[in-house]
Design a protein around this motif. Structure first.
Motif: not given
Length: 116
Positions: A74, A77, A81, A98-103, A105-106
């Motif tokens: 996070r 992330h 930003n 950013k996409d990999e970071n989001d995935q 996290i999920r």
């Protein structure tokens, strides 16, 4: 470019490595340098702490270690930003990370929920 893998340990390591490669050349500004170093630390910390998850003896210990991974991701992330808003990088140039970071996290959130 990050190749999608199913091994979470490899994905976290690849994520950290891609960030290191992105900042291989030192940013020219104070803010760029500061944020780059922090992003490298937090991305590497998430991968290193996941190694601790794999060696955890109890579910409670695993959850605690996963929460540390989540906290670090996070932080990545927020760092992305800030860099985008400060125009240190274009949003397009960071999109894959950013996409990999989001995935990631999920995946970590789901892992925590599945242990509980």
């Amino acid at each position: 470019m990050i190749e999608k893998k199913f091994d979470l340990s490899d994905r976290l390591e690849d994520f950290a490595a891609e960030i290191i490669l992105l900042y291989d050349k030192k940013p020219l500004s104070y803010a760029g340098d500061y944020l780059a170093k922090q992003l490298i630390r937090s991305s590497c910390s998430s991968a290193l702490n996941y190694g601790e998850v794999l060696g955890a003896g109890t579910d409670k210990d695993k959850i605690n270690k996963l929460r540390i991974c989540l906290k670090e991701l996070r932080e990545c992330h927020r760092n992305f930003n800030i860099q985008t808003k400060a125009r240190l990088f274009s949003d397009d140039s960071l999109m894959t990370l950013k996409d990999e970071n989001d995935q990631l996290i999920r995946i970590i959130v789901t892992s925590i929920k599945n242990i509980k």
